[in-house]
Design a protein around this motif. Structure first.
Motif, PDB file in Angstrom:
ATOM      1  N   THR A 111       5.981   6.612  -4.307  1.00  0.00           N
ATOM      2  CA  THR A 111       4.683   5.959  -4.468  1.00  0.00           C
ATOM      3  C   THR A 111       4.840   4.451  -4.668  1.00  0.00           C
ATOM      4  OG1 THR A 111       3.870   7.967  -5.557  1.00  0.00           O
ATOM      5  CG2 THR A 111       2.521   5.993  -5.770  1.00  0.00           C
ATOM      6  N   SER A 112       5.853   4.067  -5.413  1.00  0.00           N
ATOM      7  CA  SER A 112       6.023   2.654  -5.774  1.00  0.00           C
ATOM      8  C   SER A 112       6.456   1.783  -4.607  1.00  0.00           C
ATOM      9  CB  SER A 112       7.048   2.530  -6.902  1.00  0.00           C
ATOM     10  OG  SER A 112       8.346   2.867  -6.442  1.00  0.00           O
ATOM     11  N   LEU A 113       6.995   2.385  -3.541  1.00  0.00           N
ATOM     12  CA  LEU A 113       7.515   1.585  -2.427  1.00  0.00           C
ATOM     13  C   LEU A 113       6.429   0.743  -1.761  1.00  0.00           C
ATOM     14  CD1 LEU A 113       9.979   4.100  -0.735  1.00  0.00           C
ATOM     15  CD2 LEU A 113      10.522   2.204  -2.277  1.00  0.00           C
ATOM     16  N   ASN A 114       5.192   1.181  -1.851  1.00  0.00           N
ATOM     17  CA  ASN A 114       4.099   0.444  -1.190  1.00  0.00           C
ATOM     18  C   ASN A 114       3.617  -0.745  -2.015  1.00  0.00           C
ATOM     19  OD1 ASN A 114       0.991   0.839  -2.279  1.00  0.00           O
ATOM     20  ND2 ASN A 114       2.403   2.359  -3.107  1.00  0.00           N
ATOM     21  N   HIS A 115       3.908  -0.738  -3.312  1.00  0.00           N
ATOM     22  CA  HIS A 115       3.250  -1.625  -4.268  1.00  0.00           C
ATOM     23  C   HIS A 115       3.411  -3.108  -3.901  1.00  0.00           C
ATOM     24  CE1 HIS A 115       2.054  -2.352  -8.667  1.00  0.00           C
ATOM     25  NE2 HIS A 115       2.301  -3.554  -8.181  1.00  0.00           N
ATOM     26  N   GLY A 116       4.658  -3.576  -3.857  1.00  0.00           N
ATOM     27  CA  GLY A 116       4.891  -4.994  -3.624  1.00  0.00           C
ATOM     28  C   GLY A 116       4.403  -5.469  -2.280  1.00  0.00           C
ATOM     29  N   ALA A 117       4.671  -4.664  -1.231  1.00  0.00           N
ATOM     30  CA  ALA A 117       4.254  -5.064   0.115  1.00  0.00           C
ATOM     31  C   ALA A 117       2.734  -5.060   0.238  1.00  0.00           C
ATOM     32  CB  ALA A 117       4.876  -4.134   1.156  1.00  0.00           C
ATOM     33  N   PHE A 118       2.058  -4.093  -0.381  1.00  0.00           N
ATOM     34  CA  PHE A 118       0.597  -4.048  -0.273  1.00  0.00           C
ATOM     35  C   PHE A 118      -0.024  -5.273  -0.917  1.00  0.00           C
ATOM     36  CE2 PHE A 118      -3.745  -3.000  -1.274  1.00  0.00           C
ATOM     37  CZ  PHE A 118      -4.170  -2.257  -0.189  1.00  0.00           C
ATOM     38  N   PHE A 119       0.409  -5.614  -2.126  1.00  0.00           N
ATOM     39  CA  PHE A 119      -0.144  -6.788  -2.783  1.00  0.00           C
ATOM     40  C   PHE A 119       0.297  -8.069  -2.085  1.00  0.00           C
ATOM     41  CE2 PHE A 119      -0.912  -4.067  -6.563  1.00  0.00           C
ATOM     42  CZ  PHE A 119      -2.219  -4.440  -6.808  1.00  0.00           C
ATOM     43  N   GLY A 120       1.550  -8.105  -1.635  1.00  0.00           N
ATOM     44  CA  GLY A 120       2.049  -9.317  -0.991  1.00  0.00           C
ATOM     45  C   GLY A 120       1.368  -9.590   0.334  1.00  0.00           C
ATOM     46  N   VAL A 121       1.402  -8.617   1.242  1.00  0.00           N
ATOM     47  CA  VAL A 121       0.747  -8.781   2.544  1.00  0.00           C
ATOM     48  C   VAL A 121      -0.764  -8.839   2.363  1.00  0.00           C
ATOM     49  CG1 VAL A 121       0.358  -7.702   4.797  1.00  0.00           C
ATOM     50  CG2 VAL A 121       2.641  -7.673   3.774  1.00  0.00           C
TER      51      VAL A 121
END
Length: 392
Positions: A103-113
């Motif tokens: 679940t956590s793998l999406n976190h940084g990229a979602f907020f960043g992109v």
């Protein structure tokens, strides 16, 4: 910021991510009892998520650089949804731990992109406010979503919370598909460009400032419940009310941070970091008194999250020609700051210095951040309009 459906869709994704990140903190006893593990073992579900954010932010960003932005964001929301579905049906501790990592793998990229996409949806002079609008979902999650998920977990079982969060993921995917315009991948962007930008002094400085700013917040917030119970002699109801008050402050601060960062990123950071230091010093002195504490907790929440939009915009501006990796890594920097702040506060307590010293440590950390901003102003000035040179 006028009603903007694409920004609302991004905020919905931020809301879901915020709930899934923080809700397990309130569900640890329920999860531990059901799965037959200790509270510290259940606590690793939170730590595993943080590690996944740190790893996933650069990994997902670098491997998806040529994916159209709308498609990428929907795909990241799908990872979020799948991870929460697996959490809901987990038949043991090991599977739940793995699901949390996924679940956590999406976190940084979602907020960043997502931050870069949000900034591209509005005129240059409104980009910080657009980033703040997206992060508003995260702050509202702390006020509404996390208490609701905790209540559902207590009364319907912890799996019900994850089923509900997975439902938020489905809603987010549909909203992104229906509202976001088709956005191609950044022209000419590649892994080498993104890594090269990440090595620049101004980018590293901006990332370091994010770590410091986040540390200042979590040095104290991590221990807010024992501080209120032992120093303020507060009831459980008062502690709960203060957590909600802090969440309201986060929401107000996020809005103010976006509003003023559109005028000046540096000036917003200077005022906010200086205010945060002063508030924490006052908090250290006035911990025994209920009324002043209530006011200070609200102001502390405002100052804490007023930092987020200018910090995110600062990184995006410093890496304007290839901002995707830097923007995503900055989300990881927030999480690193969380961990450092919690460790710093814990070290102060373990050293027998007392809870007021924890607040003073947070104030000192904020002062370090303020000094960093003032020093950086001697060089190139970073303002939100620099984002006009970037791509999404």
């Amino acid at each position: 910021m006028k009603l903007n459906p694409p920004l609302l869709a991004l905020a919905a994704g931020a809301f879901g991510i915020g709930v899934t990140e923080f809700a397990p903190m309130g569900l640890l006893p329920v999860i531990a009892g059901d799965l037959g593990v200790s509270i510290p073992a259940a606590g690793l579900l939170v730590s595993a998520y943080a590690v996944g954010v740190l790893v996933g932010a650069p990994l997902m960003t670098l491997t998806t650089g040529r994916v159209p932005r709308r498609t990428l964001l929907i795909g990241l929301a799908a990872i979020f949804t799948l991870g929460n579905l697996l959490s809901a049906v987990a038949d043991g501790y090991g599977m739940l731990l793995a699901a949390r990592m996924l679940t956590s793998l999406n976190h940084g990229a979602f907020f960043g992109v997502g931050s870069i996409v949000a900034a591209s949806l509005v005129p240059p002079e409104r980009r910080a406010a657009a980033v703040a609008a997206m992060f508003m979902g995260l702050t509202i999650a702390n006020v509404v979503g996390v208490p609701l998920a905790t209540w559902a977990g207590e009364h319907l079982g912890w799996r019900a919370s994850f089923w509900g969060i997975a439902g938020l993921g489905v809603v987010t995917m549909a909203a992104l598909r229906l509202t976001l315009p088709a956005m191609p991948a950044p022209a000419g962007g590649n892994i080498a460009d993104e890594l090269r930008v990440l090595s620049r002094g101004p980018v590293l400085s901006a990332l370091g400032l994010t770590v410091i700013g986040s540390s200042a917040m979590f040095t104290v917030f991590t221990y807010i419940a024992p501080i209120l119970r032992t120093q303020t002699h507060a009831s459980l109801a008062f502690v709960t009310a203060m957590l909600v008050t802090y969440g309201v402050g986060l929401t107000v601060g996020n809005w103010l941070g976006g509003k003023f960062a559109d005028k000046s990123v540096d000036r917003t950071l200077i005022v906010t970091l200086g205010s945060l230091a002063a508030i924490l010093v006052a908090f250290a002195a006035l911990m025994p008194f209920h009324a002043p504490v209530a006011v200070l907790v609200l102001l502390w929440g405002v100052a804490s999250f007023a930092l987020v939009p200018p910090l995110q915009v600062r990184v995006m501006a410093a890496a304007a020609d290839a901002p995707n990796l830097a923007s995503s890594v900055n989300i990881g920097a927030f999480n690193l700051g969380n961990a450092i702040g919690a460790a710093l506060g814990g070290a102060v307590i373990a050293g027998g210095l007392g809870y007021p010293a924890v607040a003073l440590a947070g104030a000192a950390t904020s002062t370090i951040g303020l000094a960093m901003v003032l020093w950086s102003r001697r060089g190139a000035r970073v303002e939100p309009n620099a984002l006009a040179a970037g791509t999404c």
